[in-house]
Design an enzyme around this catalytic site. Structure first.
Site, mmCIF file in Angstrom:
data_model
loop_
_atom_site.group_PDB
_atom_site.id
_atom_site.type_symbol
_atom_site.label_atom_id
_atom_site.label_comp_id
_atom_site.label_asym_id
_atom_site.label_seq_id
_atom_site.Cartn_x
_atom_site.Cartn_y
_atom_site.Cartn_z
ATOM 1 N N ASP A 143 0.893 -1.114 0.004
ATOM 2 C CA ASP A 143 -0.070 -0.020 -0.040
ATOM 3 C C ASP A 143 0.934 1.357 0.048
ATOM 4 O OD1 ASP A 143 -1.272 2.256 0.962
ATOM 5 O OD2 ASP A 143 -3.089 1.002 1.593
ATOM 6 N N HIS A 144 1.185 2.007 -1.097
ATOM 7 C CA HIS A 144 2.265 2.882 -1.356
ATOM 8 C C HIS A 144 1.963 4.051 -0.404
ATOM 9 C CE1 HIS A 144 -0.397 5.223 -3.843
ATOM 10 N NE2 HIS A 144 0.508 6.099 -3.717
ATOM 11 N N HIS B 6 -5.800 3.104 1.190
ATOM 12 C CA HIS B 6 -4.910 4.098 1.669
ATOM 13 C C HIS B 6 -5.218 4.828 2.991
ATOM 14 C CE1 HIS B 6 -3.003 2.990 -1.847
ATOM 15 N NE2 HIS B 6 -3.525 3.897 -2.746
HETATM 16 C C1 BG6 Z 1 -3.605 5.023 -6.234
HETATM 17 C C2 BG6 Z 1 -5.009 5.200 -6.995
HETATM 18 O O1 BG6 Z 1 -3.739 3.881 -5.454
HETATM 19 O O2 BG6 Z 1 -3.383 5.924 -5.575
HETATM 20 C C3 BG6 Z 1 -5.079 6.219 -7.672
HETATM 21 O O3 BG6 Z 1 -5.247 3.941 -7.626
HETATM 22 C C4 BG6 Z 1 -4.654 7.621 -6.699
HETATM 23 O O4 BG6 Z 1 -6.343 6.698 -8.366
HETATM 24 C C5 BG6 Z 1 -3.427 7.522 -6.165
HETATM 25 O O5 BG6 Z 1 -4.769 8.955 -7.721
HETATM 26 C C6 BG6 Z 1 -2.903 8.236 -5.257
HETATM 27 O O6 BG6 Z 1 -1.856 8.436 -4.738
HETATM 28 P P1 BG6 Z 1 -0.638 9.637 -4.370
HETATM 29 O O7 BG6 Z 1 0.408 9.065 -3.973
HETATM 30 O O8 BG6 Z 1 -0.713 10.217 -5.746
HETATM 31 O O9 BG6 Z 1 -1.732 10.408 -3.390
#
Ligand code: BG6
Length: 487
Positions: free
Chosen positions: A179-180, A242
């Site tokens: 989960d990044h 997230h």
């Molecule tokens: C991804 C989603 O996991 O996270 C995207 O699939 C979203 O739709 C993105 O835009 C948001 O990530 P960050 O790091 O740009 O906030």
């Protein structure tokens, strides 16, 4: 600390994530000396490509995304290899055996292998089985780890099925569910702020906190991902993973020590305490929205229904706002307002802790609210807002702020989320990866919301560039509050 020698096998090597995130992350780790010289990457996909053609593609991606050039780029690319495999055909995986043998031998990796599933989710259960058909999952010679991208399942049932399927071939200690958001420096900083400062700890509970807002807002729409997004929506795309992970970081109990087991025990515990929402609650505590075509300054912004890959009658939500609660000792009675959406007024992810007022008004004028704003992105930092006396006659209070910005830490070089997480997986540190029980706890909480929507839960329109449907303002106004409008 450097990663151990290992071979990284990326399934879905011709995909967007590989070009935009994975290869750039590995390149940056290589540049700063965090990868051992003995690393190798084997890209795998269906398309026939030679090593050289794959290197050329990755080289272009690195020049475009990282402005890479020179010897460093050439040296990095010389570690990249490619093998075409029909990824849904177990027999075809036999092609991986001589390739891996050759790489393990050449780079002295002792057989250590990190598989990265950057493929459509329909292959998440298939690839482990096909690898196992050739013994490529066993840890007899070196470790074998598997990173699985989100979405981990489509709902509670499919998430459980996927788990059963992967567990047939890989043990939990080999599985890294990425989960990044957990790789973001400022999400991790939530833990350091909470658990290394005696200043905040005594205040971090129902006695002093009035409510908490968590916002994950994006300015962009669904871009080229309409096809994927329409089957997902804000709930599965951002909220189930997230934002619930961020909520867990804000609300969890302190682990006794920071390691994968104790951290993830606490995360799972707090997620299981989320108060289950019945259809009746959801009527008052949930707002779903979809962005409509909007004239924004001189530009007409497309509505969600006009996006490529989106059916013209789709009622997929591109926005959601929810009021939820945590049923435990620390948080009893404290509402958490969580919202996320595309095509909103700003790109910002933040957590706002709203503290309770003083018990008795001493001054005639009401004092400004006390809040702690934890900015996850952009302009990563922390801002504390409180009231001080306005100079001059009387006792008028004025809101002031004490701000800290990460960018002020001279020389601090922050690893991006994918850099941090790839490095951790190579080091065998699963602390920042979602464990199966936490994933289930999230689905358990989200499932009734999905069911509510499927049973006709209304999706309201909102204008691009706004802060979502007006109904979301009413949701929070029911309790005399307003959403913060971050800029
Ligand atoms: C991804 C989603 O996991 O996270 C995207 O699939 C979203 O739709 C993105 O835009 C948001 O990530 P960050 O790091 O740009 O906030």
């Amino acid at each position: 600390m450097k990663a151990e020698n290992n071979c990284i096998v990326i399934f879905g090597a011709s995909g967007d994530l590989t070009h935009r995130k994975l290869i750039p992350a590995l390149y940056n780790l290589y540049k700063i000396g965090r990868l051992s010289e003995n690393f190798s990457v084997l890209g795998v996909a269906r398309t026939e490509l030679s090593n050289e053609e794959f290197r050329e593609k990755m080289r272009s991606a690195l020049i475009e995304h990282e402005k890479a050039d020179g010897d460093e780029l050439n040296n990095f690319c010389s570690h990249l290899y490619y093998q075409a495999v029909n990824t849904s055909d177990a027999a075809d995986y036999v092609k991986l055996i001589p390739r891996l043998d050759e790489l393990h031998d050449k780079y002295k990796t002792c057989g250590n292998t990190l598989y990265y599933l950057s493929t459509p989710p329909s292959l998440y259960g298939v690839i482990p089985e096909c690898l196992a058909a050739h013994g490529l999952n066993t840890e007899e010679f070196g470790w074998k780890r598997i990173i699985v991208e989100k979405p981990f399942g489509y709902d509670m049932k499919t998430a459980k099925e996927l788990d059963v399927q992967i567990h047939r071939f890989f043990d939990e200690h080999q599985i890294y569910r990425i989960d990044h958001y957990l790789g973001k420096e400022t999400v991790q900083n939530l833990l350091v702020l909470r658990f290394s400062n005696g200043l905040f700890e005594p205040l971090w509970n129902r006695n002093y906190i009035d409510y908490i807002e968590i916002t994950g807002a994006e300015e962009l729409g669904v871009e080229q991902r309409g096809g994927y997004y329409d089957g997902s929506g804000a709930m599965r795309d951002m909220f189930q993973n997230h934002l619930l992970q961020v909520l867990a970081m804000v609300a969890m109990e302190p682990p006794a020590i920071i390691n994968a087991d104790s951290m993830r025990d606490e995360v799972a515990k707090v997620l299981y305490c989320l108060h289950p929402l019945e259809p009746n609650d959801l009527q008052h505590n949930l707002v779903l929205g979809q962005y409509a075509a909007t004239q924004l300054n001189d530009e007409r912004v497309k509505g969600y229904l006009e996006e490529k890959g989106v059916p013209p009658d789709s009622n997929t939500e591109t926005y959601m706002a929810l009021r939820c609660k945590i049923d435990n000792w620390r948080w009893a009675g404290v509402p958490f307002y969580v919202r996320t959406g595309k095509r909103l007024a700003a790109r910002v992810t933040e957590v706002v802790i709203h503290f309770k007022k003083t018990p008795h008004p001493v001054f005639s004028q009401e004092a400004p609210e006390n809040k702690l704003i934890l900015r996850i992105q952009p302009d990563e930092g922390i801002s504390m807002r409180f009231g001080l006396k306005k100079p001059g006659a009387g006792f008028e209070a004025k809101e002031v702020s004490m701000d800290f910005r990460y960018s002020d830490l001279n020389g601090a070089s922050l690893l991006t989320a994918y850099e941090r997480l790839l490095l951790d997986a190579m080091k065998g540190d699963a602390t920042l990866f979602a464990r199966t029980d936490a994933v289930h706890a999230c689905w358990k909480f989200v499932q009734p919301i999905l069911d509510y929507k499927a049973n006709g839960g209304r999706v309201y329109e909102y204008e691009a560039g706004s802060w979502g449907p007006v109904e979301a303002d009413k949701l929070i106004a029911q309790h005399g509050r307003v959403w913060r409008k971050p800029s």
